[in-house]
Design a protein around this motif. Structure first.
Motif, PDB file in Angstrom:
ATOM      1  N   SER A  87       0.835  -1.205   0.000  1.00 23.64           N
ATOM      2  CA  SER A  87       0.000   0.000   0.000  1.00 23.64           C
ATOM      3  C   SER A  87       0.868   1.252   0.000  1.00 23.64           C
ATOM      4  O   SER A  87       0.574   2.235  -0.693  1.00 23.64           O
ATOM      5  CB  SER A  87      -0.931   0.013   1.218  1.00 23.64           C
ATOM      6  N   ALA A  88       1.957   1.212   0.785  1.00 26.58           N
ATOM      7  CA  ALA A  88       2.885   2.347   0.787  1.00 26.58           C
ATOM      8  C   ALA A  88       3.606   2.451  -0.547  1.00 26.58           C
ATOM      9  O   ALA A  88       3.792   3.547  -1.091  1.00 26.58           O
ATOM     10  CB  ALA A  88       3.894   2.194   1.922  1.00 26.58           C
ATOM     11  N   THR A  89       3.996   1.305  -1.111  1.00 27.48           N
ATOM     12  CA  THR A  89       4.720   1.304  -2.384  1.00 27.48           C
ATOM     13  C   THR A  89       3.854   1.837  -3.518  1.00 27.48           C
ATOM     14  O   THR A  89       4.305   2.617  -4.361  1.00 27.48           O
ATOM     15  CB  THR A  89       5.169  -0.132  -2.724  1.00 27.48           C
ATOM     16  N   CYS A  90       2.595   1.407  -3.547  1.00 28.68           N
ATOM     17  CA  CYS A  90       1.675   1.795  -4.627  1.00 28.68           C
ATOM     18  C   CYS A  90       0.970   3.113  -4.349  1.00 28.68           C
ATOM     19  O   CYS A  90       0.228   3.618  -5.200  1.00 28.68           O
ATOM     20  CB  CYS A  90       0.631   0.702  -4.844  1.00 28.68           C
ATOM     21  N   ARG A  91       1.153   3.654  -3.147  1.00 30.17           N
ATOM     22  CA  ARG A  91       0.534   4.924  -2.733  1.00 30.17           C
ATOM     23  C   ARG A  91      -0.993   4.876  -2.862  1.00 30.17           C
ATOM     24  O   ARG A  91      -1.630   5.850  -3.264  1.00 30.17           O
ATOM     25  CB  ARG A  91       1.119   6.093  -3.532  1.00 30.17           C
ATOM     26  N   THR A  92      -1.550   3.735  -2.501  1.00 29.89           N
ATOM     27  CA  THR A  92      -3.008   3.569  -2.474  1.00 29.89           C
ATOM     28  C   THR A  92      -3.311   2.387  -1.577  1.00 29.89           C
ATOM     29  O   THR A  92      -2.548   1.417  -1.548  1.00 29.89           O
ATOM     30  CB  THR A  92      -3.574   3.344  -3.890  1.00 29.89           C
ATOM     31  N   PRO A  93      -4.399   2.427  -0.827  1.00 30.92           N
ATOM     32  CA  PRO A  93      -4.709   1.299   0.058  1.00 30.92           C
ATOM     33  C   PRO A  93      -5.013   0.038  -0.751  1.00 30.92           C
ATOM     34  O   PRO A  93      -5.838   0.057  -1.661  1.00 30.92           O
ATOM     35  CB  PRO A  93      -5.952   1.776   0.826  1.00 30.92           C
ATOM     36  N   VAL A 197       4.982   8.492 -18.605  1.00 29.60           N
ATOM     37  CA  VAL A 197       5.005   7.376 -19.549  1.00 29.60           C
ATOM     38  C   VAL A 197       4.001   6.308 -19.129  1.00 29.60           C
ATOM     39  O   VAL A 197       3.268   5.754 -19.964  1.00 29.60           O
ATOM     40  CB  VAL A 197       6.426   6.785 -19.650  1.00 29.60           C
ATOM     41  N   LEU A 198       3.942   6.013 -17.820  1.00 30.44           N
ATOM     42  CA  LEU A 198       2.973   5.032 -17.335  1.00 30.44           C
ATOM     43  C   LEU A 198       1.548   5.513 -17.574  1.00 30.44           C
ATOM     44  O   LEU A 198       0.672   4.721 -17.964  1.00 30.44           O
ATOM     45  CB  LEU A 198       3.200   4.761 -15.850  1.00 30.44           C
ATOM     46  N   ALA A 199       1.308   6.797 -17.351  1.00 31.85           N
ATOM     47  CA  ALA A 199      -0.037   7.337 -17.584  1.00 31.85           C
ATOM     48  C   ALA A 199      -0.421   7.224 -19.063  1.00 31.85           C
ATOM     49  O   ALA A 199      -1.565   6.863 -19.402  1.00 31.85           O
ATOM     50  CB  ALA A 199      -0.105   8.790 -17.122  1.00 31.85           C
ATOM     51  N   GLU A 200       0.533   7.527 -19.952  1.00 32.90           N
ATOM     52  CA  GLU A 200       0.257   7.405 -21.387  1.00 32.90           C
ATOM     53  C   GLU A 200       0.029   5.949 -21.777  1.00 32.90           C
ATOM     54  O   GLU A 200      -0.845   5.638 -22.595  1.00 32.90           O
ATOM     55  CB  GLU A 200       1.429   7.990 -22.181  1.00 32.90           C
ATOM     56  N   LEU A 201       0.811   5.030 -21.182  1.00 30.59           N
ATOM     57  CA  LEU A 201       0.632   3.612 -21.468  1.00 30.59           C
ATOM     58  C   LEU A 201      -0.756   3.148 -21.030  1.00 30.59           C
ATOM     59  O   LEU A 201      -1.449   2.426 -21.767  1.00 30.59           O
ATOM     60  CB  LEU A 201       1.705   2.803 -20.755  1.00 30.59           C
ATOM     61  N   LEU A 202      -1.188   3.572 -19.862  1.00 26.93           N
ATOM     62  CA  LEU A 202      -2.509   3.183 -19.376  1.00 26.93           C
ATOM     63  C   LEU A 202      -3.613   3.759 -20.250  1.00 26.93           C
ATOM     64  O   LEU A 202      -4.651   3.122 -20.461  1.00 26.93           O
ATOM     65  CB  LEU A 202      -2.673   3.609 -17.920  1.00 26.93           C
ATOM     66  N   ARG A 203      -3.395   4.961 -20.793  1.00 27.07           N
ATOM     67  CA  ARG A 203      -4.378   5.519 -21.723  1.00 27.07           C
ATOM     68  C   ARG A 203      -4.497   4.643 -22.966  1.00 27.07           C
ATOM     69  O   ARG A 203      -5.613   4.343 -23.428  1.00 27.07           O
ATOM     70  CB  ARG A 203      -3.972   6.951 -22.111  1.00 27.07           C
ATOM     71  N   SER A 230       4.280   2.859  -9.129  1.00 24.47           N
ATOM     72  CA  SER A 230       3.554   1.641  -9.469  1.00 24.47           C
ATOM     73  C   SER A 230       2.471   1.929 -10.505  1.00 24.47           C
ATOM     74  O   SER A 230       1.908   3.025 -10.553  1.00 24.47           O
ATOM     75  CB  SER A 230       2.905   1.057  -8.216  1.00 24.47           C
ATOM     76  N   ALA A 231       2.169   0.931 -11.321  1.00 21.70           N
ATOM     77  CA  ALA A 231       1.055   1.056 -12.267  1.00 21.70           C
ATOM     78  C   ALA A 231      -0.281   1.142 -11.546  1.00 21.70           C
ATOM     79  O   ALA A 231      -1.283   1.534 -12.148  1.00 21.70           O
ATOM     80  CB  ALA A 231       1.047  -0.115 -13.233  1.00 21.70           C
ATOM     81  N   ALA A 232      -0.305   0.775 -10.249  1.00 16.06           N
ATOM     82  CA  ALA A 232      -1.533   0.876  -9.463  1.00 16.06           C
ATOM     83  C   ALA A 232      -1.669   2.226  -8.765  1.00 16.06           C
ATOM     84  O   ALA A 232      -2.688   2.478  -8.109  1.00 16.06           O
ATOM     85  CB  ALA A 232      -1.571  -0.243  -8.428  1.00 16.06           C
ATOM     86  N   ASP A 233      -0.676   3.089  -8.884  1.00 16.27           N
ATOM     87  CA  ASP A 233      -0.706   4.407  -8.241  1.00 16.27           C
ATOM     88  C   ASP A 233      -1.824   5.244  -8.858  1.00 16.27           C
ATOM     89  O   ASP A 233      -1.846   5.454 -10.076  1.00 16.27           O
ATOM     90  CB  ASP A 233       0.654   5.087  -8.441  1.00 16.27           C
ATOM     91  N   PRO A 238      -5.971   6.559 -12.673  1.00 11.66           N
ATOM     92  CA  PRO A 238      -7.218   6.901 -11.974  1.00 11.66           C
ATOM     93  C   PRO A 238      -8.439   6.139 -12.475  1.00 11.66           C
ATOM     94  O   PRO A 238      -9.463   6.111 -11.786  1.00 11.66           O
ATOM     95  CB  PRO A 238      -7.359   8.404 -12.254  1.00 11.66           C
ATOM     96  N   HIS A 239      -8.362   5.528 -13.661  1.00 15.44           N
ATOM     97  CA  HIS A 239      -9.571   4.972 -14.275  1.00 15.44           C
ATOM     98  C   HIS A 239      -9.477   3.489 -14.638  1.00 15.44           C
ATOM     99  O   HIS A 239     -10.506   2.882 -14.969  1.00 15.44           O
ATOM    100  CB  HIS A 239      -9.923   5.749 -15.548  1.00 15.44           C
ATOM    101  N   TRP A 240      -8.279   2.879 -14.632  1.00 17.91           N
ATOM    102  CA  TRP A 240      -8.122   1.515 -15.139  1.00 17.91           C
ATOM    103  C   TRP A 240      -7.635   0.565 -14.046  1.00 17.91           C
ATOM    104  O   TRP A 240      -7.102  -0.501 -14.319  1.00 17.91           O
ATOM    105  CB  TRP A 240      -7.153   1.522 -16.328  1.00 17.91           C
ATOM    106  N   ALA A 241      -7.892   0.930 -12.782  1.00 17.29           N
ATOM    107  CA  ALA A 241      -7.362   0.142 -11.672  1.00 17.29           C
ATOM    108  C   ALA A 241      -7.942  -1.265 -11.637  1.00 17.29           C
ATOM    109  O   ALA A 241      -7.239  -2.230 -11.295  1.00 17.29           O
ATOM    110  CB  ALA A 241      -7.634   0.854 -10.344  1.00 17.29           C
ATOM    111  N   ASP A 242      -9.211  -1.415 -11.991  1.00 12.54           N
ATOM    112  CA  ASP A 242      -9.829  -2.743 -11.951  1.00 12.54           C
ATOM    113  C   ASP A 242      -9.323  -3.662 -13.056  1.00 12.54           C
ATOM    114  O   ASP A 242      -9.540  -4.875 -13.000  1.00 12.54           O
ATOM    115  CB  ASP A 242     -11.356  -2.621 -12.059  1.00 12.54           C
ATOM    116  N   ARG A 243      -8.668  -3.085 -14.049  1.00 14.20           N
ATOM    117  CA  ARG A 243      -8.118  -3.887 -15.145  1.00 14.20           C
ATOM    118  C   ARG A 243      -6.589  -3.934 -15.084  1.00 14.20           C
ATOM    119  O   ARG A 243      -5.949  -4.346 -16.053  1.00 14.20           O
ATOM    120  CB  ARG A 243      -8.573  -3.310 -16.497  1.00 14.20           C
ATOM    121  N   THR A 244      -6.032  -3.500 -13.962  1.00 13.15           N
ATOM    122  CA  THR A 244      -4.581  -3.510 -13.755  1.00 13.15           C
ATOM    123  C   THR A 244      -4.238  -4.539 -12.694  1.00 13.15           C
ATOM    124  O   THR A 244      -4.810  -4.529 -11.601  1.00 13.15           O
ATOM    125  CB  THR A 244      -4.069  -2.121 -13.331  1.00 13.15           C
TER     126      THR A 244
END
Length: 443
Positions: A87-93, A197-203, A230-233, A238-244
């Motif tokens: 959670s600390a690494t990904c900066r999200t619970p 770059v990660l944000a663009e990749l997720l887009r 993290s890709a889960a950050d 903000p929008h593709w967490a359930d598919r990551t």
């Protein structure tokens, strides 16, 4: 007579594994076996045991309860403690219920590929990529791995455009792609992917309606100036967490590959439940889970241990590149991980990947140094090699000396390190709790 699946797995045995066991069978020793192999082909961190030994010895020994069956997807206490760390690494619970503990990161990759893909469907992977991805992602699932070639002239840096091109080409050819997979930080390059770059990749991934699998097994092995994202950050996703889906494990950051414990995090309940079912075939022993839960029980110790590990990685990397610079062997600078991507193109004894294989065999059989050829990592062009530096400093120095000697190079004496004294001694009495991370990074 074996099945077609078994025959395919036998034919696809990774070169990484073959070279490792050959080199480990006859290791170099300056006194006992001066002509032995130097294994710089295996991504094992052998710089940490003195920091782990006392901690592991002090843990509660095996009891009757730790010899019993436990939930096959991981005990509650271990998943809770991994969730706190990540959670600390990904900066999200992260919810411990969304974690599946399984036999190694290999098991986690195998599970997520088998859950997402039917045989013949595809996973796009930026190339060069970790050489065992072909087996880990496709060996049992039957998924096809489609490389998305990155540009050598740009240092093989990850770009969303390269992935977008590969996805569009697959669609034009009628191939069903179910996911994009990447290692973050990159293996073999040691690149820490920039948040943009990660944000663009997720887009791009979202536009193509495919899942993202992020292998983040080196998440805490960053020693360069850029912090890991993290890709889960949520800042980049903000929008593709359930598919990551994020993969992590204890092999790299904790230097415990032999305990074979990996983790898959997914927020999709269908994927999670299917991955739990897959864990039936590759569970981690209850005793091992008990040990690792004890290792994570003290967050302050974990934070200082990981910080100490990052400093040792930085020193080991600096020692290696000083020797490479002295022998004028070019490489792509790294910021994380255990390896450096060497550029040996001008020493190839010919053209193409056949020439790369010849040079690899010569280095292995004549110089008795195990590094791995770029073809094993699906490099877009021949002549690149992965060298892992996380062994004792004198072994690294001897390996570079042998490689340079085989290539016909002589050192620039003024550039050679006088001694490896800047590296921590394996017998150092320092405990990680007495160490702090000067860069203030998250563990």
């Amino acid at each position: 007579m074996v099945s077609r699946q078994a025959a395919r797995l036998l034919a696809d045995t990774p070169a990484i594994a073959e070279a490792h066991f050959l080199a480990e069978a006859e290791p170099y020793d300056p006194d006992v076996r001066p002509g032995g192999y130097l294994n710089l082909g295996t991504a094992e961190n052998r710089l940490l045991w003195d920091l782990l030994d006392g901690r592991l010895a002090a843990l509660e020994p095996m009891t009757e309860s730790t010899a019993r069956y436990a939930p096959l997807h991981g005990t509650g206490v271990l998943r809770e403690r991994i969730a706190a760390l990540l959670s600390a690494t990904c900066r999200t619970p992260l919810d411990a219920e969304d974690l599946v503990v399984i036999s190694g990161a290999t098991g986690a990759l195998d599970a997520i590929a088998s859950v997402l893909c039917d045989p013949g469907e595809a996973i796009v992977v930026p190339a060069p990529y970790y050489g065992a991805f072909d087996t880990d992602l496709g060996g049992r699932s039957g998924a096809r791995i489609l490389p998305a070639p990155l540009e050598p002239g740009d240092g093989f840096r990850l770009t969303a455009d390269a992935v977008d091109r590969a996805l569009k080409q697959a669609a034009a050819e009628g191939t069903t792609v179910r996911a994009v997979a990447l290692s973050s930080p990159s293996n073999p390059l040691g690149e820490v992917h920039h948040p943009q770059v990660l944000a663009e990749l997720l887009r791009v991934v979202a536009e193509h309606d495919v899942d993202l699998v992020s292998d983040e097994i080196y998440a805490h092995a960053v020693f360069g100036p850029h912090a890991f994202t993290s890709a889960a950050d949520p800042a980049v996703n903000p929008h593709w967490a359930d598919r990551t889906h994020v993969v992590w494990g204890f092999a790299k950051d904790f230097g415990l590959p032999g305990l074979k414990t990996g983790v898959l995090h997914t927020r999709d309940p269908r994927v999670r439940d299917a991955a739990r079912a897959m864990a039936y075939f590759a569970p981690v022993s209850t005793a091992t889970q008990h040990t690792l839960a004890g290792l994570l029980a003290d967050p302050a110790w974990v934070a200082s241990f990981l910080a100490a590990g990052r400093r040792r990685l930085g020193s080991s990397y600096a020692h290696l590149v000083a020797h490479l610079d002295a022998y004028r062997i070019p490489y792509v600078p790294a910021e994380a991980g255990f390896s450096v991507w060497l550029d040996l193109r001008r020493w190839l004894p010919g053209t193409g990947f056949d020439a790369e294989q010849r040079l690899w065999r010569e280095l292995f059989e004549t110089a008795r140094v195990s590094i791995l050829p770029g073809g094993a990592f699906r490099s877009p062009e021949p002549g690149w090699f992965r060298l892992c530096h996380t062994v004792e400093a004198p072994l690294v120095a001897e390996a570079v000396r042998r490689i340079a000697g085989h290539l016909g190079g002589t050192p620039v004496d003024a550039l050679l390190p006088r001694s490896p004294s800047s590296l921590p001694s394996p017998s150092s009495p320092s405990s990680p709790s007495s160490l702090s991370d000067p860069n203030g990074r998250r563990p």
